[in-house]
Write an enzyme that holds these catalytic residues in place. Structure first.
Site, PDB file in Angstrom:
ATOM      1  N   CYS A 115       0.816  -1.223   0.000  1.00  0.00           N
ATOM      2  CA  CYS A 115       0.000   0.000   0.000  1.00  0.00           C
ATOM      3  C   CYS A 115       0.848   1.271   0.000  1.00  0.00           C
ATOM      4  O   CYS A 115       0.647   2.167  -0.823  1.00  0.00           O
ATOM      5  CB  CYS A 115      -0.988  -0.016   1.164  1.00  0.00           C
ATOM      6  SG  CYS A 115      -0.264   0.141   2.811  1.00  0.00           S
ATOM      7  N   HIS A 125      -5.753   1.853  -4.419  1.00  0.00           N
ATOM      8  CA  HIS A 125      -4.891   1.326  -3.361  1.00  0.00           C
ATOM      9  C   HIS A 125      -4.496  -0.110  -3.671  1.00  0.00           C
ATOM     10  O   HIS A 125      -5.083  -0.766  -4.533  1.00  0.00           O
ATOM     11  CB  HIS A 125      -5.588   1.422  -1.995  1.00  0.00           C
ATOM     12  CG  HIS A 125      -6.700   0.426  -1.802  1.00  0.00           C
ATOM     13  ND1 HIS A 125      -6.911  -0.233  -0.612  1.00  0.00           N
ATOM     14  CD2 HIS A 125      -7.671  -0.020  -2.645  1.00  0.00           C
ATOM     15  CE1 HIS A 125      -7.964  -1.036  -0.721  1.00  0.00           C
ATOM     16  NE2 HIS A 125      -8.445  -0.920  -1.936  1.00  0.00           N
ATOM     17  N   HIS A 138      -2.752   1.469   6.783  1.00  0.00           N
ATOM     18  CA  HIS A 138      -3.079   1.342   5.369  1.00  0.00           C
ATOM     19  C   HIS A 138      -3.225   2.737   4.755  1.00  0.00           C
ATOM     20  O   HIS A 138      -3.661   3.681   5.421  1.00  0.00           O
ATOM     21  CB  HIS A 138      -4.390   0.562   5.179  1.00  0.00           C
ATOM     22  CG  HIS A 138      -4.644   0.194   3.752  1.00  0.00           C
ATOM     23  ND1 HIS A 138      -3.959  -0.812   3.106  1.00  0.00           N
ATOM     24  CD2 HIS A 138      -5.510   0.699   2.830  1.00  0.00           C
ATOM     25  CE1 HIS A 138      -4.390  -0.910   1.858  1.00  0.00           C
ATOM     26  NE2 HIS A 138      -5.326   0.006   1.670  1.00  0.00           N
TER      27      HIS A 138
END
Length: 348
Positions: free
Chosen positions: A263, A323, A311
């Site tokens: 990520c 993402h 994240h």
């Protein structure tokens, strides 16, 4: 014939009674311990498996970000060690050159110091010339004294640089140990997730992949399609365009592209394509720009999730982001309300 009489049973008393009681209790315990019909633990439902796998993926991602940070610090420490070693080598070379010069001077002095200076003056055929030479020797001696002090300082400097390098080596060993620990944690979490997913039927696995963790557009493109909300600047637009080209590429923990990403590796690569250097981890990227509220979001902003800032995605407008979700789920477009929102940062 005489009748046979039955032997009369006497009750147990004393030691015999205690022995009998012990045997009776042991027999009862053994009987109680004997297995009855086997009852296997019920298999977890698909919903329970999903909940456990989602938790393992979140924990693995948090460990991945810690791994990324430890890797970055270990690399910086390794570069520092190399630089210190080079500096120590250069200083040692200068020190050896100065030592050789002093050694040559000391040898010359030793060869010429066999006669007392007063006797040399008395025996000299040209006293004026001798005195001029003596004055030169005195000045040379002062220079040599200065050089000697320089050598002593260089010795101390080399020792200091070597000590600093030794300290950096110890720090590097500690960082590499932390790196291995985080790597082992990530691998263990992902292995447990794979084990749980293997218990699902094909239909249940397909439903899992279509659920929260797997929902989103994964079609790769050449850049941001037309009609989207305009980015606030050219660099943000470039970052968004890069993120679109990454759609469909696999998630690999610790990866920063160009063929796979995690990520924070994706957001770092997107902004690097726009000429901006971002830190490596989620918990450092959130401090890499100006914080903005959810209502202020614009394309190119970094959006962060979960309380541990584990994240990150790249906002593209209309409540959506690009993402890298997790292993098995490639880079995709997803709504930002898919996960607990933790904050946002505008890089440029």
């Amino acid at each position: 014939m005489a009748a046979h009489r039955k032997t009369k049973q006497r009750p147990h008393t004393g030691t015999a009674a205690r022995t009998a009681a012990t045997l009776a209790l042991a027999g009862a315990a053994t009987a109680a311990a004997l297995p009855g019909p086997a009852h296997a633990d019920p298999a977890p439902t698909a919903a329970q498996v999903k909940a456990r796998v989602d938790r393992l993926y979140r924990e693995a991602e948090a460990a991945t970000e810690q791994y990324n940070g430890a890797k970055e610090k270990a690399a910086a420490t390794a570069r520092s060690v190399d630089a210190l070693r080079d500096e120590a080598a250069r200083r040692t070379e200068r020190l050896n050159t100065a030592r050789q010069a002093l050694g040559a001077y000391a040898a010359a002095q030793y060869r010429s110091s066999g006669i007392d200076p007063a006797l040399q003056l008395a025996l000299s055929s040209d006293p004026d010339q001798y005195l001029r030479r003596a004055a030169y020797v005195e000045r040379a001696g002062e220079r040599r004294a200065t050089e000697l002090r320089t050598v002593r300082r260089q010795v101390a400097d080399v020792a200091q640089v070597r000590a600093e390098a030794a300290g950096q080596l110890r720090e590097l060993a500690a960082r590499r140990a932390a790196l291995k620990e985080h790597k082992d944690t990530v691998r263990a979490k992902l292995a447990e997730a794979r084990r749980l997913l293997a218990r699902l039927t094909p239909a249940e696995r397909a439903a899992f992949d279509a659920s929260e963790g797997g929902r989103g557009d994964v079609h790769a493109g050449r850049g941001a399609p037309r009609g989207l909300t305009a980015a606030p600047g050219s660099r943000a637009a470039q970052a968004v365009a890069f993120a679109y080209t990454a759609l469909g590429k696999p998630y690999v923990w610790g990866a920063t592209g160009p063929s796979s990403f995690d990520c924070s590796g994706l957001t770092q690569a997107a902004w690097r394509a726009a000429g901006v250097s971002l830190p490596r981890t989620t918990y450092t990227q959130i401090n890499a720009g100006r914080r903005v509220s959810r209502s202020e979001l614009a394309p190119g902003d970094l959006v962060f999730f979960y309380s541990g800032i584990s994240h990150v995605g790249l906002y593209i407008g209309n409540g959506r982001m690009i993402h890298a979700p997790r292993p098995g789920a490639p880079v995709r477009i997803a709504p930002i309300d898919q996960m607990p929102f933790a904050g946002a940062t505008r890089v440029a």
